[in-house]
Design a protein around this motif. Structure first.
Motif, PDB file in Angstrom:
ATOM      1  N   UNK A 218      -0.931 -29.693  28.089  1.00  0.00           N
ATOM      2  CA  UNK A 218       0.202 -29.121  28.832  1.00  0.00           C
ATOM      3  C   UNK A 218       0.891 -28.031  28.021  1.00  0.00           C
ATOM      4  N   UNK A 219       1.057 -28.299  26.714  1.00  0.00           N
ATOM      5  CA  UNK A 219       1.683 -27.311  25.838  1.00  0.00           C
ATOM      6  C   UNK A 219       0.846 -26.028  25.782  1.00  0.00           C
ATOM      7  N   UNK A 220      -0.441 -26.192  25.623  1.00  0.00           N
ATOM      8  CA  UNK A 220      -1.348 -25.038  25.574  1.00  0.00           C
ATOM      9  C   UNK A 220      -1.318 -24.275  26.898  1.00  0.00           C
ATOM     10  N   UNK A 221      -1.362 -25.013  28.002  1.00  0.00           N
ATOM     11  CA  UNK A 221      -1.406 -24.389  29.323  1.00  0.00           C
ATOM     12  C   UNK A 221      -0.125 -23.615  29.623  1.00  0.00           C
ATOM     13  N   UNK A 222       1.031 -24.148  29.199  1.00  0.00           N
ATOM     14  CA  UNK A 222       2.296 -23.435  29.410  1.00  0.00           C
ATOM     15  C   UNK A 222       2.314 -22.112  28.654  1.00  0.00           C
TER      16      UNK A 222
ATOM     17  N   UNK B  34      -3.176 -19.042  20.924  1.00  0.00           N
ATOM     18  CA  UNK B  34      -4.114 -18.822  22.023  1.00  0.00           C
ATOM     19  C   UNK B  34      -5.347 -18.050  21.573  1.00  0.00           C
ATOM     20  N   UNK B  35      -5.213 -17.260  20.519  1.00  0.00           N
ATOM     21  CA  UNK B  35      -6.355 -16.472  20.054  1.00  0.00           C
ATOM     22  C   UNK B  35      -7.098 -17.120  18.901  1.00  0.00           C
TER      23      UNK B  35
ATOM     24  N   UNK C   2       7.094 -19.426  12.737  1.00  0.00           N
ATOM     25  CA  UNK C   2       7.492 -18.856  11.443  1.00  0.00           C
ATOM     26  C   UNK C   2       6.459 -17.898  10.869  1.00  0.00           C
ATOM     27  N   UNK C   3       5.176 -18.179  11.062  1.00  0.00           N
ATOM     28  CA  UNK C   3       4.149 -17.414  10.352  1.00  0.00           C
ATOM     29  C   UNK C   3       3.170 -16.673  11.258  1.00  0.00           C
ATOM     30  N   UNK C   4       3.064 -17.069  12.517  1.00  0.00           N
ATOM     31  CA  UNK C   4       2.054 -16.444  13.384  1.00  0.00           C
ATOM     32  C   UNK C   4       2.674 -16.040  14.725  1.00  0.00           C
ATOM     33  N   UNK C   5       3.759 -15.285  14.678  1.00  0.00           N
ATOM     34  CA  UNK C   5       4.441 -14.899  15.919  1.00  0.00           C
ATOM     35  C   UNK C   5       3.588 -13.972  16.781  1.00  0.00           C
TER      36      UNK C   5
ATOM     37  N   UNK D  90       2.476 -16.428  28.602  1.00  0.00           N
ATOM     38  CA  UNK D  90       2.170 -15.249  27.798  1.00  0.00           C
ATOM     39  C   UNK D  90       1.047 -14.401  28.371  1.00  0.00           C
ATOM     40  N   UNK D  91       0.065 -15.016  29.017  1.00  0.00           N
ATOM     41  CA  UNK D  91      -1.098 -14.239  29.485  1.00  0.00           C
ATOM     42  C   UNK D  91      -1.368 -14.400  30.972  1.00  0.00           C
TER      43      UNK D  91
END
Length: 220
Positions: free
Chosen positions: A76-80, A44-45, A35-38, A85-86
Motif C-alpha cells: 500500500x505504501x509503495x502503491x501510494x 520507486x527507481x 533525508x538522503x534520497x529525496x 508521484x508517477x
C-alpha cells in the motif's frame, strides 16, 4: 540471527508485534528516503526495493497471517507513492510483495505444524519410555528379591544337609524327633508333627513341640 528466528512454534493468533515491527521498519525506510534520497521518493527507481527486507523477514519469523499483513502495508505504501508521484496504477510490485510473503509464511506455518507433531510424538514416546523404565526397575527389584531368596534357600539347604549328616548315628526315635527339630528350624514352622503308621491299622503322633511320641495310639 538465531535470536531473530527463535520463538514459539505454536500458533497464537495474529501477533501484534509483527505489525509494530513492520510499521517501525517502514518508518525508518521513509525517513532515510526523505533525508538522503529525496530525488527518488518511495524508492520507486531502486533496482532492489528496500521493502523486500521486511517482506522476507516477517513471514519467515511469524508465519502466513503476519506476512500477508506486512506485505499489504508495504504494498500500500509503495502503491501510494507510485500513484501520487508517477500516476502509475501498476499493481505488479504490491502483488509480488503479497505472493512472496504468502509463500514464505505458509512454509513457516508448515514447518511449525511439523515441529508441533514431532514434539507431541516426542512427549508421548518420553512418557512411554518413563513407563518402561519404571517397569524395568520393578522387574529388577523382583529379580533381586528372587536371587536373594534363592541364595538364602540354597544356604539353608546346605546347612540342612550338614545337620542331617550328623544324624546317621541316632536311633530311629531320636531321628524322628530330630527331623521335627530341623523342620521347625529351617522352615520356620510354628508347629509340626510326625505320624507313624503301625501295621496299617493305627498310628501314633510325634509332636514337634514336645519331646517323645504320644503315648496314645489312634486307629486309622
Amino acid at each position: 540471527m538465531e535470536k531473530f528466528f527463535s520463538g514459539s512454534y505454536t500458533r497464537q493468533g495474529f501477533r501484534i508485534r509483527s505489525l509494530l515491527e513492520t510499521l517501525f521498519f517502514l518508518g525508518i525506510c521513509l525517513l532515510i528516503n526523505y533525508l538522503f534520497f529525496r530525488e527518488d521518493m518511495g524508492f520507486l527507481g531502486a533496482f532492489l526495493h528496500p521493502f523486500w527486507i521486511i517482506i522476507i523477514l516477517i513471514p519467515i519469523r511469524y508465519g502466513l497471517a503476519e506476512g500477508l499483513v506486512t506485505a499489504f502495508c508495504a504494498g500500500s505504501c509503495y502503491y501510494l507513492f507510485a500513484i501520487i508521484l508517477t500516476s502509475d496504477y501498476n499493481l505488479t510490485y504490491p502483488l509480488l510483495f503479497i505472493l512472496t510473503a504468502g509463500i514464505l509464511g505458509e512454509n513457516r506455518d508448515v514447518l511449525d505444524r511439523r515441529y508441533n507433531r514431532a514434539e507431541a510424538r516426542l512427549e508421548t514416546m518420553s512418557g512411554q519410555l518413563e513407563g518402561y523404565k519404571k517397569r524395568e526397575l520393578a522387574y529388577q527389584d523382583t529379580l533381586d528379591h528372587f536371587e536373594r531368596t534363592i541364595a538364602v534357600q540354597f544356604s539353608d539347604t546346605m546347612d540342612m544337609f550338614k545337620e542331617l549328616s550328623t544324624a546317621k548315628d541316632m536311633s530311629p526315635e531320636e531321628m524322628k524327633e530330630y527331623l521335627l527339630t530341623l523342620v521347625k528350624k529351617f522352615l520356620e514352622a510354628d508347629a509340626c508333627a510326625y505320624f507313624e503308621i503301625i501295621d496299617n491299622s493305627c498310628y501314633k503322633i510325634y509332636d514337634g513341640n514336645r519331646k517323645g511320641a504320644s503315648r496314645e495310639i489312634y486307629p486309622l
